[in-house]
Design a protein around this motif. Sequence first.
Motif, PDB file in Angstrom:
ATOM      1  N   GLU A  20       8.358 -11.714   2.924  1.00  0.00           N
ATOM      2  CA  GLU A  20       7.116 -11.126   3.500  1.00  0.00           C
ATOM      3  C   GLU A  20       6.105  -9.934   2.428  1.00  0.00           C
ATOM      4  OE1 GLU A  20       9.437 -14.326   6.082  1.00  0.00           O
ATOM      5  OE2 GLU A  20      10.055 -12.394   4.850  1.00  0.00           O
ATOM      6  N   LEU A  21       7.649  -9.513   2.525  1.00  0.00           N
ATOM      7  CA  LEU A  21       6.902  -8.136   1.712  1.00  0.00           C
ATOM      8  C   LEU A  21       6.642  -8.852  -0.063  1.00  0.00           C
ATOM      9  CD1 LEU A  21       7.019  -4.874   1.673  1.00  0.00           C
ATOM     10  CD2 LEU A  21       9.937  -4.910   0.350  1.00  0.00           C
ATOM     11  N   VAL A  22       7.484  -9.983  -0.366  1.00  0.00           N
ATOM     12  CA  VAL A  22       6.786  -9.528  -2.069  1.00  0.00           C
ATOM     13  C   VAL A  22       5.495 -10.520  -1.656  1.00  0.00           C
ATOM     14  CG1 VAL A  22       6.722 -11.509  -3.850  1.00  0.00           C
ATOM     15  CG2 VAL A  22       8.699  -9.706  -2.679  1.00  0.00           C
ATOM     16  N   ARG A  23       5.001 -11.806  -0.281  1.00  0.00           N
ATOM     17  CA  ARG A  23       3.878 -11.520  -0.307  1.00  0.00           C
ATOM     18  C   ARG A  23       2.420 -11.085   0.281  1.00  0.00           C
ATOM     19  NH1 ARG A  23       3.513 -13.490   5.264  1.00  0.00           N
ATOM     20  NH2 ARG A  23       3.917 -11.511   5.624  1.00  0.00           N
ATOM     21  N   ASP A  24       3.102  -9.665   0.597  1.00  0.00           N
ATOM     22  CA  ASP A  24       1.947  -8.908   1.204  1.00  0.00           C
ATOM     23  C   ASP A  24       1.721  -7.508  -0.878  1.00  0.00           C
ATOM     24  OD1 ASP A  24       2.167  -9.243   3.495  1.00  0.00           O
ATOM     25  OD2 ASP A  24       3.413  -7.981   4.217  1.00  0.00           O
ATOM     26  N   PHE A  25       2.543  -7.591  -1.468  1.00  0.00           N
ATOM     27  CA  PHE A  25       2.381  -7.037  -2.118  1.00  0.00           C
ATOM     28  C   PHE A  25       1.532  -7.401  -3.324  1.00  0.00           C
ATOM     29  CE2 PHE A  25       4.016  -7.027  -6.704  1.00  0.00           C
ATOM     30  CZ  PHE A  25       3.651  -5.259  -7.281  1.00  0.00           C
ATOM     31  N   PHE A  26       1.494  -9.466  -4.044  1.00  0.00           N
ATOM     32  CA  PHE A  26       0.714  -9.237  -4.617  1.00  0.00           C
ATOM     33  C   PHE A  26      -0.625  -9.998  -4.071  1.00  0.00           C
ATOM     34  CE2 PHE A  26       4.776 -11.452  -5.935  1.00  0.00           C
ATOM     35  CZ  PHE A  26       4.350 -10.748  -7.277  1.00  0.00           C
ATOM     36  N   TRP A  27      -0.884  -9.592  -2.849  1.00  0.00           N
ATOM     37  CA  TRP A  27      -2.089  -9.384  -2.163  1.00  0.00           C
ATOM     38  C   TRP A  27      -2.067  -8.386  -1.898  1.00  0.00           C
ATOM     39  CZ3 TRP A  27      -2.952 -14.666  -2.258  1.00  0.00           C
ATOM     40  CH2 TRP A  27      -3.753 -15.403  -1.612  1.00  0.00           C
ATOM     41  N   ASP A  28      -2.153  -6.942  -1.492  1.00  0.00           N
ATOM     42  CA  ASP A  28      -2.668  -5.715  -1.670  1.00  0.00           C
ATOM     43  C   ASP A  28      -3.396  -5.165  -2.913  1.00  0.00           C
ATOM     44  OD1 ASP A  28      -2.498  -3.051  -1.160  1.00  0.00           O
ATOM     45  OD2 ASP A  28      -0.338  -3.244   0.152  1.00  0.00           O
ATOM     46  N   ASP A  29      -4.315  -5.687  -2.380  1.00  0.00           N
ATOM     47  CA  ASP A  29      -6.104  -4.987  -3.475  1.00  0.00           C
ATOM     48  C   ASP A  29      -5.454  -2.893  -3.746  1.00  0.00           C
ATOM     49  OD1 ASP A  29      -6.559  -7.564  -4.536  1.00  0.00           O
ATOM     50  OD2 ASP A  29      -8.163  -7.048  -3.359  1.00  0.00           O
ATOM     51  N   GLU A  30      -5.400  -2.739  -2.379  1.00  0.00           N
ATOM     52  CA  GLU A  30      -5.426  -1.508  -2.448  1.00  0.00           C
ATOM     53  C   GLU A  30      -4.271  -0.907  -3.324  1.00  0.00           C
ATOM     54  OE1 GLU A  30      -8.036  -3.248   0.678  1.00  0.00           O
ATOM     55  OE2 GLU A  30      -5.830  -3.462   0.065  1.00  0.00           O
ATOM     56  N   PHE A  31      -3.732  -1.346  -2.919  1.00  0.00           N
ATOM     57  CA  PHE A  31      -1.777  -1.201  -4.063  1.00  0.00           C
ATOM     58  C   PHE A  31      -1.818  -1.039  -5.436  1.00  0.00           C
ATOM     59  CE2 PHE A  31       2.826  -0.166  -5.039  1.00  0.00           C
ATOM     60  CZ  PHE A  31       2.666   0.683  -4.009  1.00  0.00           C
ATOM     61  N   ARG A  32      -2.396  -2.438  -5.627  1.00  0.00           N
ATOM     62  CA  ARG A  32      -2.545  -2.633  -6.477  1.00  0.00           C
ATOM     63  C   ARG A  32      -2.875  -1.563  -8.250  1.00  0.00           C
ATOM     64  NH1 ARG A  32      -2.522  -7.659  -9.103  1.00  0.00           N
ATOM     65  NH2 ARG A  32      -2.170  -8.999  -7.580  1.00  0.00           N
ATOM     66  N   GLY A  33      -3.884  -1.232  -7.856  1.00  0.00           N
ATOM     67  CA  GLY A  33      -3.841  -0.183  -8.524  1.00  0.00           C
ATOM     68  C   GLY A  33      -2.924   1.462  -9.221  1.00  0.00           C
ATOM     69  N   LYS A  34      -2.160   1.431  -8.204  1.00  0.00           N
ATOM     70  CA  LYS A  34      -0.885   2.203  -8.472  1.00  0.00           C
ATOM     71  C   LYS A  34       0.068   2.059  -9.675  1.00  0.00           C
ATOM     72  CE  LYS A  34      -0.922   4.190  -3.840  1.00  0.00           C
ATOM     73  NZ  LYS A  34      -0.506   5.150  -2.308  1.00  0.00           N
ATOM     74  N   TRP A  35      -0.267  -0.021  -9.727  1.00  0.00           N
ATOM     75  CA  TRP A  35       0.901   0.096 -11.100  1.00  0.00           C
ATOM     76  C   TRP A  35       0.483  -1.417 -11.842  1.00  0.00           C
ATOM     77  CZ3 TRP A  35       1.184  -6.146 -11.146  1.00  0.00           C
ATOM     78  CH2 TRP A  35       1.086  -6.394 -10.721  1.00  0.00           C
ATOM     79  N   ASP A  36      -1.098  -1.537 -10.857  1.00  0.00           N
ATOM     80  CA  ASP A  36      -1.927  -2.457 -12.527  1.00  0.00           C
ATOM     81  C   ASP A  36      -2.672  -1.490 -13.013  1.00  0.00           C
ATOM     82  OD1 ASP A  36      -2.946  -4.562 -14.111  1.00  0.00           O
ATOM     83  OD2 ASP A  36      -3.650  -5.341 -12.561  1.00  0.00           O
ATOM     84  N   ASP A  37      -2.710  -1.161 -14.028  1.00  0.00           N
ATOM     85  CA  ASP A  37      -3.805  -0.267 -14.659  1.00  0.00           C
ATOM     86  C   ASP A  37      -4.819  -0.758 -15.319  1.00  0.00           C
ATOM     87  OD1 ASP A  37      -2.472  -1.494 -17.234  1.00  0.00           O
ATOM     88  OD2 ASP A  37      -1.726   0.476 -18.162  1.00  0.00           O
ATOM     89  N   MET A  38      -4.539  -2.469 -15.921  1.00  0.00           N
ATOM     90  CA  MET A  38      -5.948  -2.926 -15.891  1.00  0.00           C
ATOM     91  C   MET A  38      -7.537  -3.949 -15.145  1.00  0.00           C
ATOM     92  SD  MET A  38      -3.971  -5.594 -18.695  1.00  0.00           S
ATOM     93  CE  MET A  38      -5.874  -6.018 -19.876  1.00  0.00           C
TER      94      MET A  38
END
Length: 421
Positions: free
Chosen positions: A175-193
């Motif tokens: 469930e946590l991994v599912r939320d992680f890949f769906w979380d666009d707000e947090f994605r900017g903290k690790w996906d620099d592209m």
Amino acid sequence: MAALLEMMVGGGLFGGLFSFLVPLWASAVLLGLLVGWAWKPKWADMVVAGGGGQSLGEAVEKHLGIGFNSLPSLDSLKTLSHSCISWVSEERSEKGEGEAVACSPTPMERDQSVVNIDDFQYLRRLVEMTDGGPVWHQMMDRTLPTMSYQAWRRDPETGPPQYRSRTVYEDAAPELVRDFFWDDEFRGKWDDMLLHAATLEESRGSGTMIVHWIRKFPFFCSDREYTIGRRIWKSGGSYYCVTKGVAYPSLPRHNKPRRVDLYYSSWCIRAVESRRGDGQLTSCEVLLFHYEDMGIPWEIAKLGVRQGMWGCVKKIEPGFRAYQAARQAGGPLSRSAEMAQINTKVDEDYLRSMELIDPSESDVATVKKPWRENIPKFLIVGGAVALACSLDRGLLTKAVIFGVARRFAKLGRTVNQRATP
């Protein structure tokens, strides 16, 4: 996981092209200046000589006999069409009452072409390897203390290369991994592209979303734009997360960033036994299936993926651990993470009744093409020059064409040398 391929191509492609892009660029500029000066029209001489006080536009109008205002606008040639299909929600209430969730229909909910049960069935066949496609060829097998990674690729007869990967995170809940890949707000903290992420539409009934992404590419490529439809199904303890490119006519196209139409990136998330061998399902397996047409020649894209794969994969795991720590500390859920928790339930009896393709049909061997060995080097390079000069696609496309031609020419020369007694 949708960021993985772009990160691989962006990093690997940069290293592969930089060695010949700079000298080619300089040569192209000099050649362009010489040819342009030799073939300059009469109105250019008028401007250089002073033109009698005329501006560039006036000189061109006088020479050609037309005004710029008389030229048709390209915008008038573009037409948009959009068909609406009635949407039937399949979502059941989370309370297990067996009743459909009541919600106000939106345009997205009335359009079954966004993300529907057919997409779930297609992902299910990919997971079970019963989709009837070519055989998968392994590219990588790496292990870290808290993560293991395997990757495969296959080349269909039509369309871009397809990638399959299996990542196992130790001490991670599905469930946590599912939320992680769906979380666009947090994605900017690790996906620099990721330059921009916004939700265009969402359905609180089915969890379906349409999101708008803009991703950064290396300086010699324009950035890429995506309109992505996504939805999650749950069957037993597995989460089937579908994301794919969808049409969104109300969002106008622009030359930059360049919109990617063919895009598919979906994964299955489920708990698996830890490699500690204690019999506990404390690890999480992520099976990713990804392909897209980014507008880069597929051979060059494959080269970029091979060179940049592992470096990009290693960046995702620290991002997940940071997300895990933030959630354990009681951090609030973002809007997109809340949407990740709205899943369509699929009964396992229904899965067993699905008609699946014979698994043997997926074992199609890739046939090597010996025609490359017999093509003379001058023919390859000459054809590349003609093609590059005939395409008005910018410097990158020409550089890619020359690079591929040089690669095939070297391949043919190597084969001929080996064949010489």
